[in-house]
Design an enzyme around this catalytic site. Structure first.
Site, PDB file in Angstrom:
ATOM      1  N   GLU A  14       0.861  -1.189   0.000  1.00 23.71           N
ATOM      2  CA  GLU A  14       0.000   0.000   0.000  1.00 23.71           C
ATOM      3  C   GLU A  14       0.898   1.240   0.000  1.00 23.71           C
ATOM      4  OE1 GLU A  14      -1.464   0.880   3.906  1.00 23.71           O
ATOM      5  OE2 GLU A  14      -3.344   1.753   3.159  1.00 23.71           O
ATOM      6  N   ASN A  18      -7.304   6.181  -1.468  1.00 24.87           N
ATOM      7  CA  ASN A  18      -6.191   5.269  -1.220  1.00 24.87           C
ATOM      8  C   ASN A  18      -6.414   4.099  -2.179  1.00 24.87           C
ATOM      9  OD1 ASN A  18      -4.279   3.483  -0.226  1.00 24.87           O
ATOM     10  ND2 ASN A  18      -4.704   3.946   1.918  1.00 24.87           N
ATOM     11  N   LYS A  51      -9.667   1.841  -1.588  1.00 25.64           N
ATOM     12  CA  LYS A  51      -9.822   1.285  -0.240  1.00 25.64           C
ATOM     13  C   LYS A  51     -11.161   1.668   0.385  1.00 25.64           C
ATOM     14  CE  LYS A  51      -7.049   1.160   4.070  1.00 25.64           C
ATOM     15  NZ  LYS A  51      -5.719   1.611   4.606  1.00 25.64           N
ATOM     16  N   GLU A 110      -6.280   8.790   7.746  1.00 31.16           N
ATOM     17  CA  GLU A 110      -6.799   8.298   6.462  1.00 31.16           C
ATOM     18  C   GLU A 110      -8.219   8.778   6.206  1.00 31.16           C
ATOM     19  OE1 GLU A 110      -5.893   4.388   4.831  1.00 31.16           O
ATOM     20  OE2 GLU A 110      -4.759   3.987   6.658  1.00 31.16           O
ATOM     21  N   CYS A 116      -4.601  -2.923   2.827  1.00 29.92           N
ATOM     22  CA  CYS A 116      -4.293  -2.814   4.261  1.00 29.92           C
ATOM     23  C   CYS A 116      -5.447  -3.261   5.150  1.00 29.92           C
ATOM     24  CB  CYS A 116      -3.844  -1.404   4.584  1.00 29.92           C
ATOM     25  SG  CYS A 116      -3.034  -1.278   6.214  1.00 29.92           S
ATOM     26  N   ASN A 168       0.407  -1.039   5.244  1.00 31.14           N
ATOM     27  CA  ASN A 168       1.295  -0.315   6.163  1.00 31.14           C
ATOM     28  C   ASN A 168       0.628  -0.451   7.522  1.00 31.14           C
ATOM     29  OD1 ASN A 168       3.169   2.150   4.616  1.00 31.14           O
ATOM     30  ND2 ASN A 168       1.549   1.177   3.434  1.00 31.14           N
TER      31      ASN A 168
END
Lengths: 314, 314
Positions: A47, A107, A124, A143, A173, A198
Site C-alpha cells: 500500500e 487510497n 480502499k 486516512e 491494508c 502499512n
C-alpha cells in the site's frame, strides 16, 4: 490440468519522507527484477508504495498534501517501473494515493498486466483512523481525513491468458481484516487476492496495548483464514520497518487456498518472497466445504447489510 | 473492572451407536464435575453430544430415525445431566437432535444457566452434506436430509448476572467456518461464542484429499480468526476419535478476543480444557480496530445477501 502462476510479494523496508522518488523507484525496480529472476509473473508491492505513510501527519496545507498524490497512473514519476515491468513481462499490484481530475482523493491500488495494461483498479473501502487530528499526539492516523471511502465496491477481474485467466481481487491494508470484503470477492469466484499494507508495529505515541508480535500474528491470521474461507490464493505484502520514526510490521505472506503460509518474509527490509501457485488448488474448497450455492443461507445474513454498528441485546 | 468468567470445553471421545444413554450421560456428568472442580462456571459440550453422529448412515425408516431425536429438553433421558449441573451451579452448552411437537427436525444447541434455566436456543443454519445418499458409499453425510435449515437466525442472548451478563452466541459445527454467521453475532456485540462440532478427520470412504492435520488446522484457524475479527471469546468443542468406524478430529479450543488459543485439548478422548476469561478483553477490539459503527461500509456488502452462489466475471 494444473494452472501454475508464479507469484511474488515484494516487501519494502521504510520509504522515508526525505527519500527521492527516483531512489524509491530504483528500489521497487530492483525488487521487480529480483522477483522476475526467480520466475515471478506477478509481483505485489505494498500500500502507498511510492511514498512514506503520510497520513501519520496532520498536513493542513492542501498544496503540500497534494505532493503525496498521483494525478494519473502511470505518470512520469513512476513510468520507469511500468517500463521495466513490461520489458520483463511481469505484472504488478501497486498501491498509491490517487487524486482524480475532479479533485477526489482515494487510497488506491491497481493491477498491471504483463503488457503494461491496467487490468483492475480498487479504492480502499475500510479507511481506519480519524478525520480530526488527535490533539497532543506526535503521530496521527488521518486516512479518514485525506481519503474518501472507496466508491468502486469490490470489483473482481480476470488476469490475462498467460496467467491462466485467474479471477483476481484487490484489497488495501485494513480491508484484509474485514471478512465482508473477502466474501464479496469470494462471491465472484476469486482465485487470487492481492493486497498491500502499512500496519503499525506498536503505538507510535507510546501506548502499550498491542506489541509487534501480536500485530504481525493478526495480519497473518487474517490472510490465512480469509484465504481458506474463500478458497483462494492470497498475497499480502508489507511496507515494513522504522519509517520516519514510526514502526511498521513486516510478515509479508503468500497463502494457499487451505490457509497455509507457503512463503513469508523474514526481515523488515526490502525482501522478495516467491511461490509457484496452482490456481486449481482453489477447486477443493470451492466445490466442497465452501460450495456457496449449496450451503450459504443469505436469508439469515441480513444484519450484515441492514446495520452498521453493533446492537447488543437488552 | 475485570469481568472474569471461567469457561470449560468438555471434549468427548466417540459416542458409539451401541453405547447406552445412561453410559453417555455418566461420561458427560463426569466431564461436568471435572470442569466444576477446576472452577468452571460454564461448560461447552459437542454437537450431537448425546448420540453417535447418525447422519453418517442412510436410515430410511422414520421410526428408527426418530430414536436419535429428543422431543423435549430436558427430558427423562438427559435429566440427570441437568440436575447435576444445577447442583453444581454450572451452566452448559449442549448439542442434540431436536424433533418438535409438530414434526420438524433440527440440529440444535441450547445454553443452560446455573439455575437450570434455558438461556438460549440455536438451530444449525449451515447444514453440510446432501439430501440424497451417495450410492456405493459406506459412510454418508445426510444432515441436509435429516434436518431442516435453522429457522431462528443467529440470536444473541445475555448470560446471568453471576457470569457478568455476557452477550453470548451459539453456532454448531460447520457454522464456525462461515464468517457471515460470526458477523451476525458480532453485530449484536457478542462477547462469548460457544459451539460444538463433529468434524471428519479424513474421508471415511477412503479419499485422500485432506488429512487429519489440515482438518484440525482449519478448525482452529476458523475459531481463532473469527474470534479476532469479532473481538469475542470463543469455545469450540469436538466430539473426537473413532466413532463407529469413522474418524473425528479433536483440537477443542478456548480462544481469546485476540484470536490467541489459551487452552487446547491434547487427546482424542474425553478431556476438559479450562480458562479464566476476562470479558473486558473484548473491548480493545470492539472500540478500536473493529469499531463497526466507525469503520463498516454495508453499502458495499450487498452481494452477501443478494446472491447465494459465486458468480465469476466473464
Amino acid at each position: 490440468m494444473p494452472r501454475i502462476l508464479t507469484l511474488a510479494g515484494a516487501q519494502t523496508g521504510p520509504i522515508q519522507r526525505a527519500d527521492s522518488r527516483r531512489h524509491t523507484l530504483d528500489r521497487l525496480i530492483a525488487l521487480l527484477e529480483d522477483a522476475a529472476r526467480q520466475g515471478a509473473q506477478m509481483v505485489v508491492f505494498p500500500e502507498l508504495a511510492l511514498t512514506t505513510f503520510f497520513p501519520r501527519w496532520f498536513i493542513p496545507n492542501t498544496q503540500e498534501l497534494d505532493t503525496w498524490f498521483e494525478r494519473a497512473m502511470p505518470n512520469p514519476n513512476c513510468q520507469a517501473l511500468f517500463d521495466r515491468a513490461r520489458e520483463l513481462r511481469v505484472g504488478f499490484y501497486l498501491g498509491y494515493a490517487e487524486l482524480t481530475e475532479d479533485g477526489h482523493r482515494f487510497n488506491t491500488a491497481i493491477t498491471v498486466g504483463p503488457d503494461g495494461e491496467i487490468l483492475g483498479k480498487y479504492r480502499k473501502v475500510h479507511l481506519p483512523g480519524s478525520v480530526e487530528p488527535r490533539e497532543g499526539s506526535r503521530f496521527q492516523q488521518l486516512e479518514k481525513r485525506y481519503f474518501e471511502y472507496g466508491d468502486m465496491g469490490f470489483p473482481a477481474f480476470r488476469g490475462p491468458a498467460e496467467w491462466h485467466r485467474p479471477v483476481m481481487g484487490m484489497l488495501i491494508c485494513n480491508d484484509r481484516r474485514w471478512p465482508e470484503a473477502w466474501r464479496c470477492y469470494g462471491l465472484q469466484g476469486v482465485e487470487l487476492m492481492v493486497m498491500g499494507y502499512n500496519s503499525a508495529a506498536y503505538d507510535p505515541n507510546g501506548g502499550s496495548t498491542e506489541n509487534e508480535d501480536i500485530r504481525t500474528f493478526h495480519s497473518t491470521l487474517a490472510a490465512q483464514s480469509n484465504a481458506y474461507m474463500n478458497a483462494t490464493w492470497a498475497v499480502s505484502v508489507a511496507k515494513a520497518g522504522n519509517e520516519d520514526g514510526s514502526g511498521l510490521i513486516g510478515g509479508s505472506v503468500i497463502v494457499n487456498p487451505d490457509g497455509v503460509v507457503v512463503a513469508q518474509a523474514k526481515t523488515l527490509g526490502d525482501e522478495v518472497v516467491v511461490a509457484e501457485c496452482d490456481l486449481e488448488a482453489c477447486l477443493q474448497g470451492k466445490e466442497k466445504m465452501f460450495n456457496f450455492a449449496a450451503h450459504r443461507r443469505p436469508e439469515h445474513y441480513k444484519r450484515i447489510v441492514e446495520q452498521v454498528g453493533a446492537e447488543p441485546p437488552a
